[in-house]
Motif scaffolding. Sequence first.
Motif, PDB file in Angstrom:
ATOM      1  N   MET A  80       0.825  -1.217  -0.031  1.00 32.03           N
ATOM      2  CA  MET A  80      -0.141  -0.094  -0.069  1.00 32.03           C
ATOM      3  C   MET A  80       0.839   1.193   0.124  1.00 32.03           C
ATOM      4  N   ASP A  81       1.966   1.282   0.819  1.00 37.73           N
ATOM      5  CA  ASP A  81       2.710   2.555   0.809  1.00 37.73           C
ATOM      6  C   ASP A  81       3.474   2.491  -0.458  1.00 37.73           C
ATOM      7  N   GLY A  82       3.926   1.435  -0.975  1.00 40.98           N
ATOM      8  CA  GLY A  82       4.583   1.748  -2.497  1.00 40.98           C
ATOM      9  C   GLY A  82       3.575   2.210  -3.384  1.00 40.98           C
ATOM     10  N   TRP A  83       2.285   1.617  -3.372  1.00 43.23           N
ATOM     11  CA  TRP A  83       1.338   2.279  -4.340  1.00 43.23           C
ATOM     12  C   TRP A  83       1.333   3.518  -4.312  1.00 43.23           C
ATOM     13  N   ASN A 117       6.401   2.224  11.212  1.00 46.04           N
ATOM     14  CA  ASN A 117       7.767   1.622  10.780  1.00 46.04           C
ATOM     15  C   ASN A 117       7.463   1.438   9.259  1.00 46.04           C
ATOM     16  N   VAL A 118       6.137   1.412   8.736  1.00 41.17           N
ATOM     17  CA  VAL A 118       6.101   0.998   7.467  1.00 41.17           C
ATOM     18  C   VAL A 118       5.573   2.513   6.502  1.00 41.17           C
ATOM     19  N   SER A 119       4.756   3.217   7.119  1.00 37.69           N
ATOM     20  CA  SER A 119       4.495   4.132   6.286  1.00 37.69           C
ATOM     21  C   SER A 119       3.949   5.580   7.116  1.00 37.69           C
ATOM     22  N   ASP A 120       3.899   6.782   6.508  1.00 39.47           N
ATOM     23  CA  ASP A 120       3.532   7.918   7.293  1.00 39.47           C
ATOM     24  C   ASP A 120       2.167   8.369   6.629  1.00 39.47           C
ATOM     25  N   ARG A 121       1.541   7.557   5.524  1.00 38.39           N
ATOM     26  CA  ARG A 121       0.692   7.568   4.879  1.00 38.39           C
ATOM     27  C   ARG A 121      -0.710   6.775   5.356  1.00 38.39           C
ATOM     28  N   ILE A 122      -0.324   5.951   6.113  1.00 39.60           N
ATOM     29  CA  ILE A 122      -1.291   4.759   6.769  1.00 39.60           C
ATOM     30  C   ILE A 122      -1.483   5.081   8.044  1.00 39.60           C
TER      31      ILE A 122
END
Length: 193
Positions: A80-83, A117-122
Amino acid sequence: MMRVILIAAALLAAVVVGIGSFVIYQGASSTEARAFGDPFTLVDQDGKPVTEAAFRGHPSAVFFGFTHCPEVCPTTLFEMDGWLKTLGDEGKNIRAYFVSVDPERDTPEIMKSYVGNVSDRIVGLTGETAKVEAMAKSFGIYFRKVPLEGDDYTMDHTASVLLLKPDGDFFGTIAYEENSQAAIAKLKRLAGA
Protein backbone atom coordinates in the motif's frame (compact mmCIF):
# COMPACT_ATOMS: atom_id res chain seq x y z
CA MET A 1 -57.65 -20.80 -23.38
CA MET A 2 -58.92 -17.88 -21.33
CA ARG A 3 -57.02 -19.23 -18.32
CA VAL A 4 -53.74 -19.24 -20.31
CA ILE A 5 -54.38 -15.64 -21.42
CA LEU A 6 -55.05 -14.55 -17.81
CA ILE A 7 -51.89 -16.27 -16.56
CA ALA A 8 -49.83 -14.71 -19.36
CA ALA A 9 -51.29 -11.27 -18.60
CA ALA A 10 -50.55 -11.67 -14.88
CA LEU A 11 -46.96 -12.70 -15.63
CA LEU A 12 -46.51 -9.80 -18.03
CA ALA A 13 -47.87 -7.37 -15.42
CA ALA A 14 -45.48 -8.81 -12.79
CA VAL A 15 -42.53 -8.38 -15.15
CA VAL A 16 -43.52 -4.79 -15.98
CA VAL A 17 -43.92 -3.93 -12.27
CA GLY A 18 -40.59 -5.59 -11.48
CA ILE A 19 -38.76 -3.73 -14.23
CA GLY A 20 -40.41 -0.45 -13.24
CA SER A 21 -39.44 -0.94 -9.59
CA PHE A 22 -35.86 -1.74 -10.58
CA VAL A 23 -35.61 1.37 -12.79
CA ILE A 24 -37.04 3.58 -10.03
CA TYR A 25 -34.66 2.02 -7.47
CA GLN A 26 -31.66 2.48 -9.76
CA GLY A 27 -32.59 6.10 -10.43
CA ALA A 28 -32.99 6.87 -6.72
CA SER A 29 -29.86 5.03 -5.66
CA SER A 30 -27.69 6.60 -8.35
CA THR A 31 -28.45 10.12 -7.11
CA GLU A 32 -28.17 9.42 -3.39
CA ALA A 33 -24.87 8.92 -1.58
CA ARG A 34 -24.82 5.43 -0.11
CA ALA A 35 -22.15 4.68 2.43
CA PHE A 36 -20.70 1.20 2.79
CA GLY A 37 -20.64 -0.28 6.29
CA ASP A 38 -22.37 0.90 9.45
CA PRO A 39 -21.51 3.92 11.60
CA PHE A 40 -18.66 3.17 14.01
CA THR A 41 -16.47 4.71 16.68
CA LEU A 42 -12.91 3.47 17.06
CA VAL A 43 -9.64 5.19 17.98
CA ASP A 44 -6.64 5.99 15.83
CA GLN A 45 -3.01 5.24 16.62
CA ASP A 46 -2.85 8.42 18.71
CA GLY A 47 -5.88 7.39 20.80
CA LYS A 48 -8.17 9.97 19.16
CA PRO A 49 -11.77 8.97 18.34
CA VAL A 50 -12.46 8.07 14.71
CA THR A 51 -15.89 7.55 13.16
CA GLU A 52 -17.19 6.66 9.72
CA ALA A 53 -16.68 10.35 8.88
CA ALA A 54 -12.99 9.49 8.40
CA PHE A 55 -14.02 7.66 5.22
CA ARG A 56 -15.86 10.67 3.74
CA GLY A 57 -14.72 13.61 1.63
CA HIS A 58 -11.86 11.73 -0.02
CA PRO A 59 -11.22 8.26 -1.45
CA SER A 60 -10.04 5.66 1.06
CA ALA A 61 -8.07 2.42 0.98
CA VAL A 62 -8.88 0.30 4.04
CA PHE A 63 -7.09 -2.89 5.09
CA PHE A 64 -8.11 -5.10 8.02
CA GLY A 65 -5.36 -7.10 9.73
CA PHE A 66 -3.29 -7.38 12.90
CA THR A 67 0.21 -6.56 14.09
CA HIS A 68 1.19 -10.14 14.99
CA CYS A 69 0.49 -11.24 11.41
CA PRO A 70 3.52 -13.09 10.04
CA GLU A 71 3.20 -12.32 6.33
CA VAL A 72 -0.06 -11.03 4.79
CA CYS A 73 -0.39 -7.82 6.84
CA PRO A 74 3.17 -6.52 6.67
CA THR A 75 3.33 -7.38 2.96
CA THR A 76 0.06 -5.59 2.24
CA LEU A 77 1.04 -2.51 4.24
CA PHE A 78 4.39 -2.25 2.43
CA GLU A 79 2.58 -2.67 -0.90
CA MET A 80 0.00 0.00 0.00
CA ASP A 81 2.77 2.41 0.90
CA GLY A 82 4.55 1.63 -2.38
CA TRP A 83 1.38 2.11 -4.44
CA LEU A 84 0.74 5.49 -2.84
CA LYS A 85 4.34 6.58 -3.41
CA THR A 86 4.14 5.48 -7.04
CA LEU A 87 0.95 7.52 -7.52
CA GLY A 88 2.63 10.63 -6.08
CA ASP A 89 0.49 13.75 -6.49
CA GLU A 90 -2.06 11.78 -8.48
CA GLY A 91 -2.99 9.87 -5.31
CA LYS A 92 -2.46 12.60 -2.73
CA ASN A 93 -6.17 12.71 -1.85
CA ILE A 94 -6.36 8.97 -1.07
CA ARG A 95 -6.29 8.19 2.65
CA ALA A 96 -5.16 4.77 3.80
CA TYR A 97 -6.20 2.93 6.97
CA PHE A 98 -5.11 -0.24 8.74
CA VAL A 99 -7.90 -1.54 11.01
CA SER A 100 -6.92 -4.13 13.61
CA VAL A 101 -9.01 -7.29 13.90
CA ASP A 102 -7.03 -8.13 17.05
CA PRO A 103 -7.77 -5.23 19.42
CA GLU A 104 -6.89 -7.37 22.47
CA ARG A 105 -3.23 -7.02 21.53
CA ASP A 106 -3.28 -4.06 19.15
CA THR A 107 -3.42 -1.02 21.39
CA PRO A 108 -3.08 2.47 19.87
CA GLU A 109 0.59 2.56 20.95
CA ILE A 110 1.35 -0.76 19.27
CA MET A 111 -0.53 0.30 16.14
CA LYS A 112 1.41 3.58 16.00
CA SER A 113 4.76 1.82 16.24
CA TYR A 114 3.81 -0.93 13.78
CA VAL A 115 2.27 1.31 11.11
CA GLY A 116 4.87 4.04 11.66
CA ASN A 117 7.63 1.58 10.77
CA VAL A 118 6.01 1.11 7.35
CA SER A 119 4.39 4.36 6.27
CA ASP A 120 3.46 7.89 7.26
CA ARG A 121 0.44 7.69 4.89
CA ILE A 122 -1.37 4.84 6.66
CA VAL A 123 -3.38 5.44 9.85
CA GLY A 124 -3.87 2.60 12.33
CA LEU A 125 -7.33 2.10 13.84
CA THR A 126 -8.31 -0.05 16.83
CA GLY A 127 -10.73 0.06 19.75
CA GLU A 128 -12.91 -1.97 22.05
CA THR A 129 -13.29 -5.56 20.86
CA ALA A 130 -17.07 -5.42 20.38
CA LYS A 131 -16.83 -2.15 18.42
CA VAL A 132 -14.07 -3.47 16.17
CA GLU A 133 -16.00 -6.68 15.54
CA ALA A 134 -19.20 -4.79 14.67
CA MET A 135 -17.36 -2.38 12.37
CA ALA A 136 -15.45 -5.13 10.54
CA LYS A 137 -18.55 -7.27 10.05
CA SER A 138 -20.52 -4.30 8.67
CA PHE A 139 -17.80 -3.93 6.02
CA GLY A 140 -18.09 -7.62 5.12
CA ILE A 141 -14.75 -8.54 6.66
CA TYR A 142 -14.30 -12.15 7.75
CA PHE A 143 -12.07 -12.79 10.75
CA ARG A 144 -11.70 -15.29 13.58
CA LYS A 145 -9.25 -16.15 16.32
CA VAL A 146 -7.30 -19.35 15.66
CA PRO A 147 -5.73 -20.98 18.76
CA LEU A 148 -2.07 -22.01 18.54
CA GLU A 149 0.01 -24.17 20.87
CA GLY A 150 0.19 -22.88 24.41
CA ASP A 151 -1.89 -19.78 25.10
CA ASP A 152 -1.01 -18.09 21.82
CA TYR A 153 -3.30 -17.44 18.86
CA THR A 154 -3.35 -15.98 15.39
CA MET A 155 -6.10 -14.31 13.38
CA ASP A 156 -7.59 -15.59 10.16
CA HIS A 157 -9.03 -12.67 8.16
CA THR A 158 -10.00 -11.22 4.79
CA ALA A 159 -6.82 -10.15 3.03
CA SER A 160 -8.20 -7.69 0.47
CA VAL A 161 -7.87 -3.91 0.57
CA LEU A 162 -11.27 -2.20 0.42
CA LEU A 163 -11.54 0.86 -1.80
CA LEU A 164 -14.15 3.46 -0.85
CA LYS A 165 -15.37 6.45 -2.86
CA PRO A 166 -15.41 9.94 -1.27
CA ASP A 167 -19.06 9.43 -0.25
CA GLY A 168 -18.07 6.26 1.61
CA ASP A 169 -19.63 3.93 -0.97
CA PHE A 170 -17.88 0.74 -2.04
CA PHE A 171 -15.62 1.18 -5.10
CA GLY A 172 -13.83 -2.17 -5.29
CA THR A 173 -11.02 -4.25 -3.80
CA ILE A 174 -7.37 -4.99 -4.32
CA ALA A 175 -6.71 -8.67 -3.69
CA TYR A 176 -3.75 -9.96 -1.70
CA GLU A 177 -0.75 -10.35 -4.03
CA GLU A 178 -2.62 -8.65 -6.89
CA ASN A 179 -0.36 -7.43 -9.66
CA SER A 180 1.12 -4.07 -8.65
CA GLN A 181 0.23 -2.41 -11.96
CA ALA A 182 -3.40 -3.53 -11.62
CA ALA A 183 -3.53 -2.25 -8.04
CA ILE A 184 -2.10 1.13 -9.03
CA ALA A 185 -4.57 1.37 -11.95
CA LYS A 186 -7.46 0.77 -9.52
CA LEU A 187 -6.12 3.44 -7.17
CA LYS A 188 -5.82 5.91 -10.07
CA ARG A 189 -9.47 5.30 -10.93
CA LEU A 190 -10.38 5.66 -7.25
CA ALA A 191 -8.49 8.97 -7.03
CA GLY A 192 -10.63 10.28 -9.88
CA ALA A 193 -13.91 9.02 -8.40
